[in-house]
Each structure stands twice: as C-alpha cells, then as structure tokens.
Design a protein around this motif. Sequence first.
Motif, PDB file in Angstrom:
ATOM      1  N   GLY A 263      -9.549   2.033  11.749  1.00 31.05           N
ATOM      2  CA  GLY A 263      -9.450   0.636  11.362  1.00 31.05           C
ATOM      3  C   GLY A 263      -8.250  -0.102  11.891  1.00 31.05           C
ATOM      4  N   THR A 264      -8.043  -1.256  11.293  1.00 29.99           N
ATOM      5  CA  THR A 264      -6.999  -2.183  11.708  1.00 29.99           C
ATOM      6  C   THR A 264      -5.759  -1.982  10.869  1.00 29.99           C
ATOM      7  N   ALA A 265      -4.600  -2.301  11.441  1.00 29.66           N
ATOM      8  CA  ALA A 265      -3.355  -2.157  10.697  1.00 29.66           C
ATOM      9  C   ALA A 265      -3.341  -3.101   9.512  1.00 29.66           C
ATOM     10  N   ARG A 266      -2.722  -2.669   8.410  1.00 35.49           N
ATOM     11  CA  ARG A 266      -2.607  -3.509   7.224  1.00 35.49           C
ATOM     12  C   ARG A 266      -1.670  -4.675   7.506  1.00 35.49           C
ATOM     13  N   PRO A 267      -1.853  -5.767   6.793  1.00 37.14           N
ATOM     14  CA  PRO A 267      -0.935  -6.888   6.962  1.00 37.14           C
ATOM     15  C   PRO A 267       0.447  -6.540   6.450  1.00 37.14           C
ATOM     16  N   SER A 268       1.444  -7.228   6.938  1.00 37.42           N
ATOM     17  CA  SER A 268       2.808  -6.982   6.487  1.00 37.42           C
ATOM     18  C   SER A 268       2.938  -7.391   5.037  1.00 37.42           C
ATOM     19  N   PRO A 269       3.967  -6.835   4.303  1.00 36.91           N
ATOM     20  CA  PRO A 269       4.117  -7.155   2.894  1.00 36.91           C
ATOM     21  C   PRO A 269       4.179  -8.651   2.620  1.00 36.91           C
ATOM     22  N   SER A 270       4.798  -9.426   3.529  1.00 37.64           N
ATOM     23  CA  SER A 270       4.935 -10.854   3.309  1.00 37.64           C
ATOM     24  C   SER A 270       3.595 -11.573   3.312  1.00 37.64           C
ATOM     25  N   ALA A 271       2.582 -10.939   3.952  1.00 35.87           N
ATOM     26  CA  ALA A 271       1.269 -11.561   4.028  1.00 35.87           C
ATOM     27  C   ALA A 271       0.367 -11.131   2.878  1.00 35.87           C
ATOM     28  N   VAL A 272       0.848 -10.195   2.047  1.00 37.53           N
ATOM     29  CA  VAL A 272       0.050  -9.673   0.960  1.00 37.53           C
ATOM     30  C   VAL A 272       0.395 -10.404  -0.328  1.00 37.53           C
ATOM     31  N   PRO A 273      -0.560 -11.130  -0.934  1.00 38.90           N
ATOM     32  CA  PRO A 273      -0.265 -11.906  -2.144  1.00 38.90           C
ATOM     33  C   PRO A 273       0.136 -11.037  -3.331  1.00 38.90           C
ATOM     34  N   SER A 274      -0.331  -9.824  -3.379  1.00 42.74           N
ATOM     35  CA  SER A 274      -0.045  -8.978  -4.527  1.00 42.74           C
ATOM     36  C   SER A 274       0.073  -7.533  -4.073  1.00 42.74           C
ATOM     37  N   ARG A 275       0.991  -6.815  -4.710  1.00 37.62           N
ATOM     38  CA  ARG A 275       1.169  -5.399  -4.388  1.00 37.62           C
ATOM     39  C   ARG A 275       1.096  -4.579  -5.665  1.00 37.62           C
ATOM     40  N   ILE A 276       0.687  -3.352  -5.525  1.00 34.65           N
ATOM     41  CA  ILE A 276       0.660  -2.445  -6.665  1.00 34.65           C
ATOM     42  C   ILE A 276       2.090  -2.026  -6.983  1.00 34.65           C
ATOM     43  N   PRO A 277       2.539  -2.166  -8.217  1.00 35.87           N
ATOM     44  CA  PRO A 277       3.927  -1.841  -8.552  1.00 35.87           C
ATOM     45  C   PRO A 277       4.229  -0.363  -8.366  1.00 35.87           C
ATOM     46  N   GLY A 278       5.462  -0.089  -7.901  1.00 36.61           N
ATOM     47  CA  GLY A 278       5.919   1.287  -7.794  1.00 36.61           C
ATOM     48  C   GLY A 278       5.463   2.027  -6.563  1.00 36.61           C
ATOM     49  N   VAL A 279       4.744   1.358  -5.642  1.00 34.41           N
ATOM     50  CA  VAL A 279       4.263   1.996  -4.409  1.00 34.41           C
ATOM     51  C   VAL A 279       4.976   1.350  -3.236  1.00 34.41           C
TER      52      VAL A 279
ATOM     53  N   LYS B 247      -8.822  -4.434  -7.461  1.00 39.54           N
ATOM     54  CA  LYS B 247      -8.492  -5.684  -6.793  1.00 39.54           C
ATOM     55  C   LYS B 247      -9.497  -6.766  -7.167  1.00 39.54           C
ATOM     56  N   ARG B 248      -8.969  -7.881  -7.646  1.00 37.45           N
ATOM     57  CA  ARG B 248      -9.788  -9.028  -8.015  1.00 37.45           C
ATOM     58  C   ARG B 248      -9.312 -10.207  -7.169  1.00 37.45           C
ATOM     59  N   GLY B 249     -10.049 -10.517  -6.144  1.00 36.92           N
ATOM     60  CA  GLY B 249      -9.589 -11.523  -5.190  1.00 36.92           C
ATOM     61  C   GLY B 249      -8.419 -10.955  -4.410  1.00 36.92           C
ATOM     62  N   THR B 250      -7.246 -11.550  -4.579  1.00 38.35           N
ATOM     63  CA  THR B 250      -6.051 -11.044  -3.892  1.00 38.35           C
ATOM     64  C   THR B 250      -5.099 -10.337  -4.846  1.00 38.35           C
ATOM     65  N   ILE B 251      -5.511 -10.188  -6.101  1.00 36.48           N
ATOM     66  CA  ILE B 251      -4.621  -9.662  -7.121  1.00 36.48           C
ATOM     67  C   ILE B 251      -5.063  -8.271  -7.558  1.00 36.48           C
ATOM     68  N   TRP B 252      -4.092  -7.335  -7.632  1.00 38.24           N
ATOM     69  CA  TRP B 252      -4.360  -6.002  -8.168  1.00 38.24           C
ATOM     70  C   TRP B 252      -4.156  -6.035  -9.682  1.00 38.24           C
ATOM     71  N   GLN B 253      -5.218  -5.763 -10.431  1.00 42.30           N
ATOM     72  CA  GLN B 253      -5.160  -5.790 -11.888  1.00 42.30           C
ATOM     73  C   GLN B 253      -5.251  -4.384 -12.459  1.00 42.30           C
TER      74      GLN B 253
END
Length: 240
Positions: A37-53, A88-94
């Motif tokens: 696959g394709t490389a993941r987007p950089s952290p700045s492009a990710v609206p939400s991240r899973i805490p502690g990872v 993941k719900r939309g761009t948010i990890w719940q």
Amino acid sequence: MVAAATCGFLLAAVAACGGIQAEVHHREVPRPGGPSGTARPSPSAVPSRIPGVGERLWQRIPLGTQQVVVVYGDHKDSPDSTLVLYQKRGTIWQQSGRWPSHNGKRGWTTNHREGDERSPVGVFTLSDAGGFLEDPGTRFPYTQDKDAFISPYYWDEAHWYDFDYVIAIDYNRLRGTRPDNPTRPLGQSKGGGIWLHLDHGDGTLGCISVPESAMEYLLRTLDPKDKPVIVMGDKANLLL
C-alpha cells in the motif's frame, strides 16, 4: 488427552500463550509504502490519533484500518496491562471498550523467542478465531473444536476455561488458518501460538488474556472488512 495448541499453554507442537512451551509468533504487518500500500499521512495531516501510540508503531497500522485493539502494558517486566478497543468514526478514533488484561508473565520483548514468557511488542493483524465453545456471532472465520481447545485435566482449575474463545494474533503464523495451525513462517525458535483468550487472573506465556465479557464483545464487534489490528507492548515501547 488431546493437547490444545494455544497461546496460554501448548501441548505437542503448538506454542501457547499461557501454557507449556509453545507460543505463536506473529507475522509482521507489512510497512506502509511497501508492496501492500501507500505510505500513511504525516501526523500533522491526521485529524485524530490513538493515544499512547507513537510514530514508529503508528506507521505500521495499515491504511484503511478502522478497528485497533491496543494493549497498554504497565511496564516492560510486568504481566499487567489494559486492553482498549478503538474504532474509527469519520476521522476520529473513538474508544468503544476498555478492560483489564494480562500479558506474558515476564512482561514484553521486541525480540520474542520461544519460551521467554514475554509478549511480543508490535502491530499484528487479527484474522482467525476459534474455541471450545460455539461461535458467539463473530465475523471472523471461527473453528469450534472441543478436542483442540480443551485444557488438559492436570492444569490448575484457573486455566480450565482459557480457550473457550480465542482470537489468533498474527505473529509468526499463517493468516487464514485455524488458530492452532502449527506453521511458523519465521521458524520455531521465534515462538508462536500468541492469542487473545480468556483471563485466568495472572500472566501468560506470551498471549493476551481478558475477561470473558471482553472476548465476547471483541468477537462480535471486530470485522475483517475494517482490517482490525492489535497494537501491543509496554507503555514506554508503545510511545516510541
């Protein structure tokens, strides 16, 4: 007595996460940007991240993954941990579930070896399930086998129900096969039989154990179409 190949205790050739000598090694999830696959987007492009990872493990979560199980180990030498399911719900990890859990009785390792009684740190896919009991309604391929997933009579009573339900963690195993398949692509020395299974109140030989309610919820909630993975390790390693 037919030995159960499991992540807690393994008779015969199967490595188990709580059992005699066996453990299942996982196959490393391909790094994004490779053939899968394709490389993941950089952290700045990710609206939400899973805490502690941290970034190192975040980059190993395949694009398109909508369900992530995270096991937060208390310490690198501790058998105690907490398992959390994120969806993941939309761009948010719940967060959709959180339970106490146990890992290898000697803690965690980034270089798992058979018999080290530590759980492997990493990101692994989840693809196959089974157990002593009937399918509780999972979307995973499920193998019910009362001979393969029964605990030996001489084990302590606390372990009698360890393998009522199991989900194979794809560490040094062939995806798409029943959890107790003994094939070890990385070699026997790298261990195997690393599973999610029912908790017995203390550390395992490498598996992750959770309460029965957690296993039932995970089996009914995780969906192959959402490309579920497990991210697991002690908190310090998870943050790297």
